[in-house]
Motif scaffolding. Sequence first.
Motif, PDB file in Angstrom:
ATOM      1  N   ARG A 243       0.771  -1.119  -0.075  1.00  0.00           N
ATOM      2  CA  ARG A 243      -0.037  -0.139   0.062  1.00  0.00           C
ATOM      3  C   ARG A 243       0.980   1.220   0.054  1.00  0.00           C
ATOM      4  O   ARG A 243       0.683   2.267  -0.846  1.00  0.00           O
ATOM      5  CB  ARG A 243      -0.814  -0.071   1.372  1.00  0.00           C
ATOM      6  CG  ARG A 243      -2.273   0.955   0.976  1.00  0.00           C
ATOM      7  CD  ARG A 243      -3.049   0.720   2.367  1.00  0.00           C
ATOM      8  NE  ARG A 243      -2.557   1.173   3.483  1.00  0.00           N
ATOM      9  CZ  ARG A 243      -2.133   0.224   4.485  1.00  0.00           C
ATOM     10  NH1 ARG A 243      -2.261  -1.079   4.359  1.00  0.00           N
ATOM     11  NH2 ARG A 243      -1.629   0.663   5.786  1.00  0.00           N
ATOM     12  N   LEU A 244       1.813   1.394   0.747  1.00  0.00           N
ATOM     13  CA  LEU A 244       2.782   2.439   0.895  1.00  0.00           C
ATOM     14  C   LEU A 244       3.376   2.591  -0.441  1.00  0.00           C
ATOM     15  O   LEU A 244       3.914   3.689  -1.084  1.00  0.00           O
ATOM     16  CB  LEU A 244       4.048   2.160   1.851  1.00  0.00           C
ATOM     17  CG  LEU A 244       4.942   3.411   2.156  1.00  0.00           C
ATOM     18  CD1 LEU A 244       4.087   4.723   2.456  1.00  0.00           C
ATOM     19  CD2 LEU A 244       5.899   2.891   3.317  1.00  0.00           C
ATOM     20  N   SER A 245       4.057   1.321  -1.088  1.00  0.00           N
ATOM     21  CA  SER A 245       4.539   1.431  -2.456  1.00  0.00           C
ATOM     22  C   SER A 245       3.541   2.309  -3.648  1.00  0.00           C
ATOM     23  O   SER A 245       4.335   2.978  -4.318  1.00  0.00           O
ATOM     24  CB  SER A 245       4.851  -0.038  -2.841  1.00  0.00           C
ATOM     25  OG  SER A 245       5.277   0.104  -4.161  1.00  0.00           O
ATOM     26  N   CYS A 246       2.444   1.741  -3.361  1.00  0.00           N
ATOM     27  CA  CYS A 246       1.411   2.510  -4.229  1.00  0.00           C
ATOM     28  C   CYS A 246       1.416   3.776  -4.045  1.00  0.00           C
ATOM     29  O   CYS A 246       1.279   4.690  -5.131  1.00  0.00           O
ATOM     30  CB  CYS A 246      -0.088   1.864  -4.346  1.00  0.00           C
ATOM     31  SG  CYS A 246      -0.212   0.434  -4.879  1.00  0.00           S
ATOM     32  N   LEU A 247       1.299   4.456  -2.658  1.00  0.00           N
ATOM     33  CA  LEU A 247       1.162   5.852  -2.618  1.00  0.00           C
ATOM     34  C   LEU A 247       2.370   6.622  -3.061  1.00  0.00           C
ATOM     35  O   LEU A 247       2.078   7.519  -3.548  1.00  0.00           O
ATOM     36  CB  LEU A 247       1.093   5.899  -0.962  1.00  0.00           C
ATOM     37  CG  LEU A 247      -0.246   5.500  -0.367  1.00  0.00           C
ATOM     38  CD1 LEU A 247      -0.010   5.358   1.318  1.00  0.00           C
ATOM     39  CD2 LEU A 247      -1.395   6.378  -0.695  1.00  0.00           C
ATOM     40  N   HIS A 248       3.438   5.811  -2.860  1.00  0.00           N
ATOM     41  CA  HIS A 248       4.869   6.461  -3.391  1.00  0.00           C
ATOM     42  C   HIS A 248       4.798   6.824  -4.949  1.00  0.00           C
ATOM     43  O   HIS A 248       4.626   7.827  -5.202  1.00  0.00           O
ATOM     44  CB  HIS A 248       6.081   5.923  -3.140  1.00  0.00           C
ATOM     45  CG  HIS A 248       6.548   6.154  -1.654  1.00  0.00           C
ATOM     46  ND1 HIS A 248       8.064   6.375  -1.489  1.00  0.00           N
ATOM     47  CD2 HIS A 248       5.754   6.266  -0.463  1.00  0.00           C
ATOM     48  CE1 HIS A 248       8.062   6.883  -0.195  1.00  0.00           C
ATOM     49  NE2 HIS A 248       7.114   6.762   0.463  1.00  0.00           N
ATOM     50  N   ALA A 276      10.267  -0.331  -3.876  1.00  0.00           N
ATOM     51  CA  ALA A 276       9.031  -0.355  -3.400  1.00  0.00           C
ATOM     52  C   ALA A 276       8.862   1.222  -3.335  1.00  0.00           C
ATOM     53  O   ALA A 276       7.715   1.541  -3.345  1.00  0.00           O
ATOM     54  CB  ALA A 276       8.663  -0.974  -2.066  1.00  0.00           C
ATOM     55  N   LEU A 277       9.765   2.081  -2.846  1.00  0.00           N
ATOM     56  CA  LEU A 277       9.610   3.240  -2.464  1.00  0.00           C
ATOM     57  C   LEU A 277      10.647   4.143  -3.103  1.00  0.00           C
ATOM     58  O   LEU A 277      11.582   3.837  -3.958  1.00  0.00           O
ATOM     59  CB  LEU A 277      10.182   3.579  -0.908  1.00  0.00           C
ATOM     60  CG  LEU A 277       9.336   2.508   0.023  1.00  0.00           C
ATOM     61  CD1 LEU A 277       9.809   2.653   1.537  1.00  0.00           C
ATOM     62  CD2 LEU A 277       7.832   2.371  -0.132  1.00  0.00           C
ATOM     63  N   LEU A 278      10.343   5.621  -3.272  1.00  0.00           N
ATOM     64  CA  LEU A 278      10.812   6.624  -3.969  1.00  0.00           C
ATOM     65  C   LEU A 278      12.502   6.380  -3.714  1.00  0.00           C
ATOM     66  O   LEU A 278      13.004   6.099  -2.699  1.00  0.00           O
ATOM     67  CB  LEU A 278      10.544   8.178  -3.523  1.00  0.00           C
ATOM     68  CG  LEU A 278      10.757   9.061  -4.572  1.00  0.00           C
ATOM     69  CD1 LEU A 278       9.871   9.024  -5.779  1.00  0.00           C
ATOM     70  CD2 LEU A 278      10.536  10.361  -3.856  1.00  0.00           C
ATOM     71  N   THR A 279      13.287   6.537  -4.764  1.00  0.00           N
ATOM     72  CA  THR A 279      14.719   6.391  -4.731  1.00  0.00           C
ATOM     73  C   THR A 279      15.642   7.598  -4.899  1.00  0.00           C
ATOM     74  O   THR A 279      14.853   8.684  -5.182  1.00  0.00           O
ATOM     75  CB  THR A 279      15.097   5.159  -5.933  1.00  0.00           C
ATOM     76  OG1 THR A 279      14.922   5.965  -7.032  1.00  0.00           O
ATOM     77  CG2 THR A 279      14.384   3.929  -5.943  1.00  0.00           C
ATOM     78  N   THR A 280      16.604   7.475  -4.875  1.00  0.00           N
ATOM     79  CA  THR A 280      17.524   8.842  -5.097  1.00  0.00           C
ATOM     80  C   THR A 280      17.269   9.293  -6.574  1.00  0.00           C
ATOM     81  O   THR A 280      17.358  10.588  -6.689  1.00  0.00           O
ATOM     82  CB  THR A 280      19.237   8.570  -4.820  1.00  0.00           C
ATOM     83  OG1 THR A 280      19.577   7.342  -5.452  1.00  0.00           O
ATOM     84  CG2 THR A 280      19.159   8.108  -3.291  1.00  0.00           C
ATOM     85  N   MET A 281      17.397   8.311  -7.345  1.00  0.00           N
ATOM     86  CA  MET A 281      17.049   8.973  -8.865  1.00  0.00           C
ATOM     87  C   MET A 281      15.840   9.426  -8.985  1.00  0.00           C
ATOM     88  O   MET A 281      15.780  10.480  -9.540  1.00  0.00           O
ATOM     89  CB  MET A 281      17.425   7.658  -9.902  1.00  0.00           C
ATOM     90  CG  MET A 281      17.004   8.113 -10.964  1.00  0.00           C
ATOM     91  SD  MET A 281      17.198   6.624 -12.480  1.00  0.00           S
ATOM     92  CE  MET A 281      18.788   6.876 -12.913  1.00  0.00           C
ATOM     93  N   ASP A 282      14.890   8.934  -8.291  1.00  0.00           N
ATOM     94  CA  ASP A 282      13.608   9.473  -8.584  1.00  0.00           C
ATOM     95  C   ASP A 282      13.433  10.900  -8.007  1.00  0.00           C
ATOM     96  O   ASP A 282      12.741  11.783  -8.578  1.00  0.00           O
ATOM     97  CB  ASP A 282      12.500   8.799  -7.767  1.00  0.00           C
ATOM     98  CG  ASP A 282      12.219   7.215  -8.475  1.00  0.00           C
ATOM     99  OD1 ASP A 282      12.708   6.923  -9.627  1.00  0.00           O
ATOM    100  OD2 ASP A 282      12.018   6.404  -7.374  1.00  0.00           O
ATOM    101  N   GLU A 283      14.005  11.095  -6.848  1.00  0.00           N
ATOM    102  CA  GLU A 283      14.246  12.406  -6.399  1.00  0.00           C
ATOM    103  C   GLU A 283      14.834  13.483  -7.595  1.00  0.00           C
ATOM    104  O   GLU A 283      14.496  14.727  -7.684  1.00  0.00           O
ATOM    105  CB  GLU A 283      15.076  12.538  -4.941  1.00  0.00           C
ATOM    106  CG  GLU A 283      14.244  11.918  -3.913  1.00  0.00           C
ATOM    107  CD  GLU A 283      14.946  11.927  -2.587  1.00  0.00           C
ATOM    108  OE1 GLU A 283      16.140  12.079  -2.531  1.00  0.00           O
ATOM    109  OE2 GLU A 283      14.149  12.066  -1.592  1.00  0.00           O
TER     110      GLU A 283
END
Length: 319
Positions: A243-248, A276-283
């Motif tokens: 669920r947290l992965s979806c939110l991210h 699953a969660l936002l990464t450094t590249m995504d930022e």
Amino acid sequence: MRMRSTGMLLLGLVAAAACDRGPIVDPVPRPIERPERPAPALTPMPPPVAEPVDDTEIRAYYRQVTDSLLAQGLLRQDGGGPDTPYDADRLADTFMRVALYQEYDTSSGRLVQRETASRLHRWETPVRLEARFGGSVPPAIQTRDRNEMAAFANRLSRASGHPVSAVPSGGNFTVYVVGEEERVTLGPELRRLVPGLSETALRSVLALPRSSYCVVFALDPSDTGRYTQAVAIVRAEHPDLLRLSCLHEEIAQGLGLPNDWSGARPSIFNDDEEFALLTTMDEALLRILYDPRLAPGMTPETAAPIVETIAGEIMGGPS
């Protein structure tokens, strides 16, 4: 749309902003060495039926999905590390593919999974995230998710340089966390919330297949690349991590990163489920997206040289 099997459904629902606009600059993907991972062996879900949904069965299914992915070393929460290096060229290529393409084509009036070129989309006004929960969601889960969303909003704001906050009401980015039976009855509420909502988008929510874990759509009513409203739907039956992965992913994609690309690594904008969660590249992708040198509505051809310059600056050297 995370079909975790996901990706994202990002539509100019009022003004068809997702249509192809002009020439394409298609950066040549650089191969990534990564071991092949077998698909999770899952028990098939029964087809949707008219009678009441077996909530216990659905929760067991998504628990099995999560456990299988974790057993394969997927759904990482570390943001990337020494095994996932990237340089300025890779960052620029990833941005071009994630921000200036989208994985769904709606030009036929239907939702078709086909990567199409787009223009740059982002918000010009502050983003206000509002969580809405179905009655099936326990109070403890609601509190957890609200806290996660508030923390994530702060992180997105820092990464992008654009105002993002969590609000109790009056949001322009509404995130629904609902069970199966609650989701299929959302039609009237979504029509009130989003006047002019297309039938294509509405069907994508109400008939969401169980292989799709969550979905988001955003509106560009002026057809200029400027988002003014977004709605995300997350299944309440998911275990906490899924669920947290979806939110991210859905919230980040709703800021203007509509596509999933197999070459995006380390990134959540990739259907391989590694992160699953936002990464450094995504930022870094969000930082590029909201850089003032770029503008909503830019074509890939116009954006490409600017993106290369920004990526070089982020990585600390020439691109």
